[in-house]
Design an enzyme around this catalytic site. Structure first.
Site, mmCIF file in Angstrom:
data_model
loop_
_atom_site.group_PDB
_atom_site.id
_atom_site.type_symbol
_atom_site.label_atom_id
_atom_site.label_comp_id
_atom_site.label_asym_id
_atom_site.label_seq_id
_atom_site.Cartn_x
_atom_site.Cartn_y
_atom_site.Cartn_z
ATOM 1 N N HIS A 75 41.932 44.294 32.404
ATOM 2 C CA HIS A 75 40.808 43.371 32.148
ATOM 3 C C HIS A 75 41.311 42.006 31.684
ATOM 4 O O HIS A 75 40.569 41.240 31.067
ATOM 5 C CB HIS A 75 39.869 43.895 31.035
ATOM 6 N N GLU A 116 35.001 36.930 35.883
ATOM 7 C CA GLU A 116 36.381 37.107 36.343
ATOM 8 C C GLU A 116 36.649 36.321 37.624
ATOM 9 O O GLU A 116 37.731 35.782 37.814
ATOM 10 C CB GLU A 116 36.656 38.605 36.542
ATOM 11 N N ARG A 152 35.459 57.432 31.293
ATOM 12 C CA ARG A 152 36.839 57.670 30.837
ATOM 13 C C ARG A 152 36.853 57.955 29.343
ATOM 14 O O ARG A 152 36.116 57.327 28.586
ATOM 15 C CB ARG A 152 37.711 56.437 31.108
ATOM 16 N N ASN A 166 37.721 40.368 45.802
ATOM 17 C CA ASN A 166 37.967 41.546 44.973
ATOM 18 C C ASN A 166 37.893 42.756 45.899
ATOM 19 O O ASN A 166 36.806 43.164 46.310
ATOM 20 C CB ASN A 166 36.932 41.617 43.854
ATOM 21 N N ARG A 225 42.008 39.277 43.381
ATOM 22 C CA ARG A 225 42.194 40.050 42.160
ATOM 23 C C ARG A 225 43.202 41.148 42.475
ATOM 24 O O ARG A 225 43.004 41.936 43.409
ATOM 25 C CB ARG A 225 40.875 40.670 41.738
#
Ligand code: ADP
Length: 346
Positions: free
Chosen positions: A153, A330, A214, A7, A64
């Site tokens: 996601h 993930e 956010r 990642n 990723r």
């Protein structure tokens, strides 16, 4: 089979090694602050060396990649053409795709003979139909500039969907669930018959739920107002909406653990606004799915905060649905994808 999952972020490089098919995690390492002022690691290539991982017995490397756009809707072996497409998508993911490419390039250089696979955050949402992904804007913005909902996601929502099917002992093709990935970034997904039908993030990860920093859904005129009336540049508005809003905007901090310890009005308001937004999405998705087998809570907040889970479920309609807490993974989902692809090629 040994699989390394990478990642690669703008200033970090994380690596997990898995043994497959046992899914056992062998190693986990991370280098932070790449290229930052007082860091002695200047590039992703240097970070790769600093990880001190022996890649010589690794069979495949999984990366990723945040944005696959419309062209890369499935995990795939990385070749020159795939690199080019990820590069072309940089305008759609200016922070993430360049960082992901840095990782890919560093590993290609170091280990040119190990197959590398890209797993995209957008891929699970490739099943969205047009009525879910088209914005009510001039249609040519979609045709010419690829402006549409992509959703993110996806690797997490895909993993949660498969795990929920196992727990509920239902075939994936018959599973209708609402997955809530609630971390610093947060998104909801309506999963119909095992596939993403709608999701809260949009063209960028800014849309949807209230996140750590956010804003999620707002009146689209607000950034224009900020520019027009307050004289903010596009970059300043971007920074305000992405880094200074969400929980942090309302109460000054984005760490939920700290917010839960506070007793002041702003902290409570931040929690209430976040929870109301989650309920709003659940309501909308319940209507679209028509039958919901379960609501899945995941991510740092979803997995750990009883307060958030209980308050989200505290509604006369929502409380009739079964809720599950599933720890997302993930990296394991990326390893699963790599294993599946390599096995099918052999
Ligand atoms: P990221 O999107 O950065 O991967 P995480 O999934 O790690 O984020 O989630 C981070 C959020 O989870 C933070 O707001 C953090 O406060 C919250 N969190 C982590 N542990 C707990 C806990 N025990 N109780 C409440 N919130 C928690």
């Amino acid at each position: 089979m040994k699989i390394a999952v990478i990642n690669s972020g703008s200033s970090s490089l994380k690596c997990k090694l898995f043994e497959m098919p046992s899914k056992k995690m062998l190693t986990q390492k991370e280098i932070q602050k790449i290229g930052e002022e007082n860091s002695h690691i200047h590039s992703h290539a240097e970070a790769l060396e600093a990880l001190e991982i022996n890649f010589s017995d690794v069979d495949v490397i999984g990366h990723r990649v945040v944005h696959g756009g419309e062209k890369l809707q499935k995990s795939c072996i990385i070749d020159a053409q795939v690199v080019e497409i990820i590069q072309d998508l940089i305008p759609l993911a200016p922070l993430h795709n360049p960082a992901n490419l840095e990782g890919i390039k560093a590993l290609k250089e170091k280990m040119p003979n190990i197959p590398q696979i890209a797993v995209f955050d957008t891929a699970f949402h490739a099943s969205l139909q047009k009525e879910a992904f088209i914005y009510a804007l001039p249609y040519e913005l979609y045709e010419k500039y690829d402006i549409r909902r992509y959703g993110f996601h996806g690797t997490s929502h895909a993993y949660l969907t498969k795990e929920a099917a196992k727990i509920l002992q239902k075939p994936l093709e018959e599973l209708n669930i609402i997955t809530l990935h609630l971390g610093n970034g947060a998104s909801a997904c309506a999963v119909k018959n095992g596939k993403s039908m709608d999701t809260s993030m949009g063209f960028t990860p800014l849309q949807g739920l209230v996140m750590g920093t956010r804003c999620g859904d707002i009146d689209p005129d607000i950034p224009l107002f900020l520019e027009r009336e307050l004289g903010l540049s596009a970059e300043e508005a971007d920074n305000l909406l992405n880094k200074k809003s969400g929980l942090k905007g309302i109460c000054g901090e984005n760490d939920l653990r700290a917010i839960l310890l506070r007793e002041d009005e702003h902290a409570q308001l931040a929690l209430d606004v976040m929870i109301r937004r989650i309920q709003k999405y659940i309501g909308a998705y319940m209507v679209m799915l028509e039958r919901v087998d379960a609501i899945i809570f995941s991510g740092g907040i979803g997995e750990n905060s009883t307060y958030v889970r209980e308050h989200v479920m505290d509604n006369a309609i929502i409380k009739n649905i079964q809720s599950l807490v599933i720890q997302t993974n993930e990296e394991l989902e990326i390893a699963n994808e790599c294993y599946r692809i390599i096995k099918s090629r052999r």
